[in-house]
Scaffold this motif. Structure first.
Motif, PDB file in Angstrom:
ATOM      1  N   HIS A 291       0.830  -1.206   0.000  1.00 36.71           N
ATOM      2  CA  HIS A 291       0.000   0.000   0.000  1.00 36.71           C
ATOM      3  C   HIS A 291       0.865   1.256   0.000  1.00 36.71           C
ATOM      4  N   GLN A 292       1.967   1.199   0.752  1.00 37.69           N
ATOM      5  CA  GLN A 292       2.842   2.364   0.862  1.00 37.69           C
ATOM      6  C   GLN A 292       4.241   1.895   1.239  1.00 37.69           C
ATOM      7  N   THR A 293       5.256   2.550   0.684  1.00 36.51           N
ATOM      8  CA  THR A 293       6.636   2.285   1.081  1.00 36.51           C
ATOM      9  C   THR A 293       7.355   3.619   1.248  1.00 36.51           C
ATOM     10  N   ARG A 294       8.255   3.648   2.209  1.00 41.38           N
ATOM     11  CA  ARG A 294       9.044   4.867   2.383  1.00 41.38           C
ATOM     12  C   ARG A 294      10.250   4.570   3.272  1.00 41.38           C
ATOM     13  N   VAL A 295      11.193   5.481   3.267  1.00 45.29           N
ATOM     14  CA  VAL A 295      12.258   5.476   4.265  1.00 45.29           C
ATOM     15  C   VAL A 295      12.116   6.767   5.057  1.00 45.29           C
ATOM     16  N   ASN A 296      12.388   6.668   6.358  1.00 49.24           N
ATOM     17  CA  ASN A 296      12.262   7.814   7.253  1.00 49.24           C
ATOM     18  C   ASN A 296      13.623   8.174   7.834  1.00 49.24           C
ATOM     19  N   TYR A 297      13.857   9.467   7.934  1.00 50.35           N
ATOM     20  CA  TYR A 297      15.082   9.976   8.530  1.00 50.35           C
ATOM     21  C   TYR A 297      14.693  10.866   9.717  1.00 50.35           C
ATOM     22  N   MET A 298      15.369  10.687  10.843  1.00 55.26           N
ATOM     23  CA  MET A 298      15.179  11.590  11.971  1.00 55.26           C
ATOM     24  C   MET A 298      16.564  12.014  12.460  1.00 55.26           C
ATOM     25  N   PRO A 299      17.103  13.073  11.866  1.00 52.61           N
ATOM     26  CA  PRO A 299      18.465  13.489  12.215  1.00 52.61           C
ATOM     27  C   PRO A 299      18.572  13.976  13.656  1.00 52.61           C
ATOM     28  N   GLY A 300      19.755  13.877  14.201  1.00 49.23           N
ATOM     29  CA  GLY A 300      19.982  14.387  15.545  1.00 49.23           C
ATOM     30  C   GLY A 300      19.713  15.874  15.633  1.00 49.23           C
ATOM     31  N   TYR A 301      19.128  16.293  16.725  1.00 52.58           N
ATOM     32  CA  TYR A 301      18.804  17.689  17.042  1.00 52.58           C
ATOM     33  C   TYR A 301      17.662  18.278  16.211  1.00 52.58           C
ATOM     34  N   LYS A 302      17.467  17.790  14.988  1.00 52.97           N
ATOM     35  CA  LYS A 302      16.538  18.442  14.061  1.00 52.97           C
ATOM     36  C   LYS A 302      15.321  17.602  13.703  1.00 52.97           C
ATOM     37  N   GLY A 303      15.285  16.334  14.114  1.00 55.72           N
ATOM     38  CA  GLY A 303      14.204  15.450  13.697  1.00 55.72           C
ATOM     39  C   GLY A 303      12.907  15.753  14.424  1.00 55.72           C
ATOM     40  N   ALA A 304      11.859  16.063  13.674  1.00 57.63           N
ATOM     41  CA  ALA A 304      10.553  16.375  14.264  1.00 57.63           C
ATOM     42  C   ALA A 304       9.731  15.102  14.407  1.00 57.63           C
ATOM     43  N   GLY A 305       8.958  15.020  15.471  1.00 61.46           N
ATOM     44  CA  GLY A 305       8.160  13.835  15.748  1.00 61.46           C
ATOM     45  C   GLY A 305       6.847  13.818  14.988  1.00 61.46           C
ATOM     46  N   PHE A 306       6.066  12.775  15.242  1.00 61.03           N
ATOM     47  CA  PHE A 306       4.732  12.605  14.668  1.00 61.03           C
ATOM     48  C   PHE A 306       3.734  12.569  15.824  1.00 61.03           C
ATOM     49  N   TYR A 307       2.677  13.369  15.724  1.00 56.76           N
ATOM     50  CA  TYR A 307       1.674  13.405  16.780  1.00 56.76           C
ATOM     51  C   TYR A 307       0.910  12.080  16.806  1.00 56.76           C
ATOM     52  N   TRP A 308       0.252  11.799  17.938  1.00 57.79           N
ATOM     53  CA  TRP A 308      -0.538  10.575  18.086  1.00 57.79           C
ATOM     54  C   TRP A 308      -1.564  10.454  16.953  1.00 57.79           C
ATOM     55  N   HIS A 309      -1.626   9.258  16.371  1.00 57.96           N
ATOM     56  CA  HIS A 309      -2.587   9.033  15.287  1.00 57.96           C
ATOM     57  C   HIS A 309      -2.727   7.540  15.022  1.00 57.96           C
ATOM     58  N   SER A 310      -3.763   7.184  14.295  1.00 55.30           N
ATOM     59  CA  SER A 310      -3.949   5.841  13.750  1.00 55.30           C
ATOM     60  C   SER A 310      -3.752   5.936  12.246  1.00 55.30           C
ATOM     61  N   ASP A 311      -2.845   5.121  11.706  1.00 53.59           N
ATOM     62  CA  ASP A 311      -2.640   5.133  10.258  1.00 53.59           C
ATOM     63  C   ASP A 311      -3.927   4.771   9.516  1.00 53.59           C
ATOM     64  N   PHE A 312      -4.658   3.807  10.053  1.00 62.08           N
ATOM     65  CA  PHE A 312      -5.873   3.368   9.354  1.00 62.08           C
ATOM     66  C   PHE A 312      -6.879   4.513   9.214  1.00 62.08           C
ATOM     67  N   GLU A 313      -6.971   5.378  10.208  1.00 60.31           N
ATOM     68  CA  GLU A 313      -7.900   6.506  10.097  1.00 60.31           C
ATOM     69  C   GLU A 313      -7.587   7.317   8.841  1.00 60.31           C
ATOM     70  N   THR A 314      -6.299   7.579   8.610  1.00 60.11           N
ATOM     71  CA  THR A 314      -5.898   8.335   7.423  1.00 60.11           C
ATOM     72  C   THR A 314      -6.115   7.527   6.151  1.00 60.11           C
ATOM     73  N   TRP A 315      -5.702   6.271   6.170  1.00 63.44           N
ATOM     74  CA  TRP A 315      -5.828   5.451   4.957  1.00 63.44           C
ATOM     75  C   TRP A 315      -7.291   5.206   4.603  1.00 63.44           C
ATOM     76  N   HIS A 316      -8.148   5.114   5.594  1.00 58.46           N
ATOM     77  CA  HIS A 316      -9.580   4.953   5.368  1.00 58.46           C
ATOM     78  C   HIS A 316     -10.169   6.245   4.814  1.00 58.46           C
ATOM     79  N   ALA A 317      -9.883   7.360   5.495  1.00 56.70           N
ATOM     80  CA  ALA A 317     -10.473   8.642   5.114  1.00 56.70           C
ATOM     81  C   ALA A 317      -9.968   9.141   3.766  1.00 56.70           C
ATOM     82  N   GLU A 318      -8.641   9.063   3.547  1.00 63.59           N
ATOM     83  CA  GLU A 318      -8.039   9.745   2.408  1.00 63.59           C
ATOM     84  C   GLU A 318      -7.658   8.820   1.248  1.00 63.59           C
ATOM     85  N   ASP A 319      -7.478   7.528   1.536  1.00 67.78           N
ATOM     86  CA  ASP A 319      -7.100   6.582   0.479  1.00 67.78           C
ATOM     87  C   ASP A 319      -8.239   5.650   0.088  1.00 67.78           C
ATOM     88  N   GLY A 320      -9.240   5.480   0.970  1.00 66.40           N
ATOM     89  CA  GLY A 320     -10.341   4.578   0.669  1.00 66.40           C
ATOM     90  C   GLY A 320     -10.097   3.134   1.073  1.00 66.40           C
TER      91      GLY A 320
END
Length: 299
Positions: free
Chosen positions: A132-161
């Motif tokens: 369904h989706q592939t990616r690589v994620n980078y979180m560099p030292g000092y500069k890496g921003a986090g991700f707020y609490w969420h459910s992936d399925f909520e997004t995939w259901h709402a926006e991807d179908g």
């Protein structure tokens, strides 16, 4: 194998005008049996209960070095700078994620078909699977921003179908995950509770949400209720570890303010019996590089 998921009824409404009640999940977490793959009965039961499994030494140290070099190559590849698949940090401008990475890396494309992954994905979902989706994620030292609490399925259901929560993600760590360098936090058992979110989805919202998501996130009241009910755990471990987690589990990560960077390969497997339809709560589907509509089973 079971029949293709019914798409005529929306069992998981979201992006509402007002906060809605938490929905108890109707679909199973584990669809396969112990004899279907590498997870034994005890491991499957634990995954169904917690919504995730951590496998240390999932790939070898040599593979960690190999894929780390590939991530370095991708992040400095001038031919894809400015490409729509490359997402940068909102403040620093450094590479945050690269989507559809199996189209950009032969090594990662081959990894997605490795029996260590493919057999587990098929077993958990009880069918053939596609990416369904592939990616690589980078979180560099000092500069890496986090991700707020969420459910992936909520997004995939709402926006991807995506009709039902019959998808599983595999995150393979290429750097150590410490408790203090922005590691992923999960709420064990929260995958059994679907939390509707508030707010209408704007057109082309993915252009903003992949850097900072503000719509499609639960209220603080909902997060508080889930946290008290389920608690919070964290994915920690050495490079080479893998986290398998259900698409509906509540998860998030904090900023990385340490000098220790974090990076991972992220592959989402969806059942071929749960293929995408029209978005349930968005004007149009997100682009193919975020939510694939090529449902060809992986071999």
């Amino acid at each position: 194998m079971t029949a293709t998921t019914d798409v005529t009824t929306d069992l998981y409404p979201t992006r509402l005008a007002e906060p809605g009640e938490v929905v108890e999940r109707e679909h199973p977490t584990v669809w396969g049996r112990p004899e279907d793959g590498p997870f034994d009965a005890e491991a499957l039961d634990a995954h169904a209960e917690r919504g995730f499994s951590i496998l240390n030494d999932f790939i070898t140290p040599d593979e960690v070095r190999q894929y780390s070099a590939e991530l370095n190559r991708l992040s400095t590849d001038e031919s894809i700078q400015g490409d729509h698949r490359v997402v940068t940090e909102k403040t620093s401008g450094e590479v945050r994620s690269i989507f559809e990475v199996t189209q950009l890396s032969e090594q990662i494309e081959a990894l997605s078909r490795d029996p260590r992954l493919l057999d587990r994905a098929r077993q958990l979902l009880g069918s053939d699977v596609y990416l369904h989706q592939t990616r690589v994620n980078y979180m560099p030292g000092y500069k890496g921003a986090g991700f707020y609490w969420h459910s992936d399925f909520e997004t995939w259901h709402a926006e991807d179908g995506m009709p039902a929560p019959r998808a599983v993600s595999c995150s393979i760590a290429l750097t150590p995950n410490y408790p203090y360098n922005g590691g992923l936090m999960v709420m064990p058992g929260s995958h059994r509770s679907y939390v509707p979110c508030v707010g209408e989805t704007p057109a082309d919202y993915h252009k903003d949400s992949l850097k900072e998501q503000k719509i499609g996130v639960p209220t603080e009241e909902a997060i508080t209720e889930l946290a008290w009910k389920y608690g919070v755990d964290q994915f920690t471990g050495p490079a080479g570890s893998a986290l398998w987690f259900d698409c509906n589990i509540m998860h998030g990560s904090g900023n990385n303010i340490t000098p220790f960077p974090r990076s991972n390969i992220f592959l989402v497997f969806n059942s071929v019996e749960n293929t995408l339809t029209e978005p349930y709560s968005a004007p149009a589907p997100r682009p193919e590089h975020i939510g694939s509509r090529d449902f060809t089973p992986l071999r």
